[in-house]
Design a protein around this motif. Sequence first.
Motif, short mmCIF file in Angstrom:
data_model
loop_
_atom_site.label_atom_id
_atom_site.label_comp_id
_atom_site.label_asym_id
_atom_site.label_seq_id
_atom_site.Cartn_x
_atom_site.Cartn_y
_atom_site.Cartn_z
N VAL A 178 -7.26 -6.57 6.09
CA VAL A 178 -6.13 -6.65 5.16
C VAL A 178 -5.68 -8.10 4.97
O VAL A 178 -5.58 -8.86 5.93
N GLU A 179 -5.45 -8.47 3.72
CA GLU A 179 -4.92 -9.81 3.41
C GLU A 179 -3.40 -9.74 3.46
O GLU A 179 -2.73 -9.25 2.54
N CYS A 180 -2.82 -10.23 4.55
CA CYS A 180 -1.39 -10.05 4.80
C CYS A 180 -0.51 -10.80 3.81
O CYS A 180 0.64 -10.42 3.57
N LYS A 181 -1.02 -11.89 3.23
CA LYS A 181 -0.22 -12.64 2.25
C LYS A 181 -0.12 -11.90 0.92
O LYS A 181 0.77 -12.19 0.11
N ASN A 182 -1.03 -10.97 0.70
CA ASN A 182 -1.04 -10.18 -0.53
C ASN A 182 -0.25 -8.90 -0.28
O ASN A 182 -0.64 -8.06 0.54
N LYS A 183 0.88 -8.69 -0.95
CA LYS A 183 1.76 -7.55 -0.69
C LYS A 183 1.37 -6.29 -1.49
O LYS A 183 2.03 -5.27 -1.39
N LYS A 184 0.30 -6.38 -2.28
CA LYS A 184 -0.14 -5.20 -3.03
C LYS A 184 -0.82 -4.18 -2.11
O LYS A 184 -1.31 -4.53 -1.03
N VAL A 185 -0.86 -2.93 -2.56
CA VAL A 185 -1.49 -1.87 -1.77
C VAL A 185 -3.00 -2.10 -1.75
O VAL A 185 -3.66 -2.11 -2.79
N GLN A 186 -3.54 -2.30 -0.54
CA GLN A 186 -4.97 -2.54 -0.38
C GLN A 186 -5.69 -1.36 0.26
O GLN A 186 -6.90 -1.22 0.14
N VAL A 187 -4.93 -0.51 0.96
CA VAL A 187 -5.52 0.63 1.67
C VAL A 187 -4.68 1.87 1.38
O VAL A 187 -3.45 1.84 1.50
N LEU A 188 -5.35 2.95 0.98
CA LEU A 188 -4.67 4.24 0.79
C LEU A 188 -5.35 5.27 1.67
O LEU A 188 -6.56 5.49 1.57
N CYS A 198 2.31 7.82 -8.16
CA CYS A 198 1.39 7.16 -9.09
C CYS A 198 1.84 7.43 -10.54
O CYS A 198 1.86 6.51 -11.38
N LYS A 199 2.21 8.67 -10.82
CA LYS A 199 2.64 9.02 -12.18
C LYS A 199 3.93 8.31 -12.57
O LYS A 199 4.15 7.99 -13.73
N ARG A 200 4.79 8.05 -11.58
CA ARG A 200 6.04 7.33 -11.84
C ARG A 200 5.81 5.83 -12.03
O ARG A 200 6.72 5.10 -12.40
N GLY A 201 4.59 5.38 -11.73
CA GLY A 201 4.29 3.97 -11.85
C GLY A 201 4.76 3.15 -10.67
O GLY A 201 4.67 1.91 -10.68
N VAL A 202 5.25 3.80 -9.62
CA VAL A 202 5.76 3.09 -8.44
C VAL A 202 4.62 2.66 -7.53
O VAL A 202 4.63 1.56 -6.98
N LEU A 203 3.64 3.54 -7.36
CA LEU A 203 2.50 3.26 -6.50
C LEU A 203 1.34 2.76 -7.35
O LEU A 203 0.71 3.52 -8.09
N GLN A 204 1.08 1.47 -7.29
CA GLN A 204 0.03 0.83 -8.08
C GLN A 204 -1.22 0.67 -7.22
O GLN A 204 -1.17 0.07 -6.15
N LEU A 205 -2.33 1.22 -7.70
CA LEU A 205 -3.57 1.22 -6.91
C LEU A 205 -4.66 0.33 -7.51
O LEU A 205 -5.81 0.41 -7.11
N GLY A 206 -4.27 -0.51 -8.45
CA GLY A 206 -5.27 -1.35 -9.11
C GLY A 206 -5.96 -2.34 -8.18
O GLY A 206 -7.09 -2.76 -8.44
N GLY A 207 -5.29 -2.72 -7.10
CA GLY A 207 -5.87 -3.68 -6.16
C GLY A 207 -6.42 -3.02 -4.91
O GLY A 207 -6.66 -3.70 -3.89
N LEU A 208 -6.64 -1.72 -4.96
CA LEU A 208 -7.07 -0.97 -3.76
C LEU A 208 -8.47 -1.41 -3.33
O LEU A 208 -9.40 -1.49 -4.13
N ARG A 209 -8.63 -1.65 -2.03
CA ARG A 209 -9.93 -2.01 -1.47
C ARG A 209 -10.54 -0.89 -0.65
O ARG A 209 -11.75 -0.75 -0.57
N TYR A 210 -9.68 -0.07 -0.02
CA TYR A 210 -10.17 1.02 0.83
C TYR A 210 -9.45 2.32 0.47
O TYR A 210 -8.21 2.35 0.37
#
Length: 557
Positions: A65-75, A137-149
């Motif tokens: 995990v890239e800790c400096k990146n606050k986007k969701v990387q793992v779901l 996801c439908k509410r647009g709150v959970l963004q998964l565009g940057g998901l790695r895992y």
Amino acid sequence: MITFEETGLSPEVLKAINELGYVNPTPIQERTIPELKDGTNDVVALAQTGTGKTAAFGLPIIESVECKNKKVQVLVLCPTRELALQITKDLVAYSKYIQGLYVTAVYGGADIGKQIRELKKGSQIVVGTPGRVNDLCKRGVLQLGGLRYLVLDEADEMLNMGFKDELDSIISNTPDDRQSLLFSATMPKEIENMSNRYLTNPVEIKVGKQNAGAVTVDHIYYMVHARDRYLALKRIADINPDIFGIVFCRTRHETKEVAEKLIGDGYNADALHGDLSQAQRDQVMHRFRSRHLQILVATDVAARGIDVNDLSHVINYNLPDDIEAYTHRSGRTGRAGKTGTSVAIIHTKENSKIREIERISGIKFKREMIPSGDEICTRQLFHLVDRVEKVDINHEQIEGFVPQIIEKLSDFDREELIKRFVSVEFNRFIAYYEGAKDLNVYKKDLDKDKSSGRRGNGKYSRLYINVGKAHGMTAQRLMGIVNENTDRNKVSFGKIEILRNFSFFEVDESGYKPVISALKGVNFEGEKLHVEVATAKPPKRKQRGKFDNKRDGRRSR
């Protein structure tokens, strides 16, 4: 056997897991960790409950995990809120010394506003149930565009609970270059299809024989008449005074009923089922984990994610409809090299189910006899004596009372004193089991059942019942409900047809009236049963909106 140091994990992770007492990886961890650290392939991992799957994917993933990146990387997707909370707790513990890494759990039955606020703060790892994740996801709150895992944990159970549509919707929002990991205890056709649909050329990791029971677990069964099932459960608890285990029931209604009976009879028990609020579930689980509860009564779904060590017993109050689920249940005891006991309470028509479990899982059941009242009283007596022998005496607190106690009891000799002190707790067992009947079913009883016209005169009456597949009805459950509520255990069945919203079944025509009478108003998964002689067309049913809402509620957990 290798150590965790040899897996190449970072010093921060090794420090955290050393504090947790981890030394040697389990087989699934030993094979999965290097694959995820060094490879980019999708993975399908097949391993039983209790084999350490969370650490298998969690340890290598948190390192990447890239800790400096606050986007969701793992779901991480899992079937129940209890499992989501357990996985979250584990991942937080593993990443204790990794600065800037945040894990958030999202699940139904809890304040969605609080979960939204947590996500907006920034979390690299999100663990959740499909219903709530899809909603966010439908509410647009959970963004998964940057998901790695993407991790699908307990994938077989997510499909069993009807989450296919939610999974499709969620995964459609993830990037194609993600790495996907699918963990399952079994590999039915549906999981194979899921792998083909969501994963690309996955590496397959198999640990142990599929559906195999743990070698550290003793499997025993008791045979009783269906009407004596609860009495048998009490005797099993009484012959094991230090029991610490889970009693599995088939439905929420049965779970509540059994727990209420146990509590009313003075046992240290409580229930875990889908009707509890999250606060109630947390309270029950806290009491159980801290051993303030000896017996937890639960459904299979509610028990998903329970990770409690040192269970002495798993008791199948009813065998599961899905035979493979038996290994899930029994795998909750006998962990970490310790021994445990898996008990099945069966009635006279379930011998074939025991044989089928043996065939599929490769385990061997041993039949034991329900203990008699005398056996239980003897066990409880010596358990009490052992407690007295080993009790810690607080000399400082009790010293001042000793002279008065000695004076008050001075008229009794040593033998009389021992009898009186033992009787304080022991008398209730003597009174309860005085003249207690033998609950066991013997071969002569089975032979008598067979020779007493079990198949009747060969003629059957066709009956209609107002529940079907949509309500969770199966042929096995139907026969069990009829047998348990008629209190006859001699009902002869003919053809059984389980349709979507209702069903038809045949019983010996000489006994159909007691069946109709006995099932009238019985509660089955929130529906009151109605049975009548089948007509050419089934009775017109009311709108099922209420039931559908219940199903939706169940799926959101």
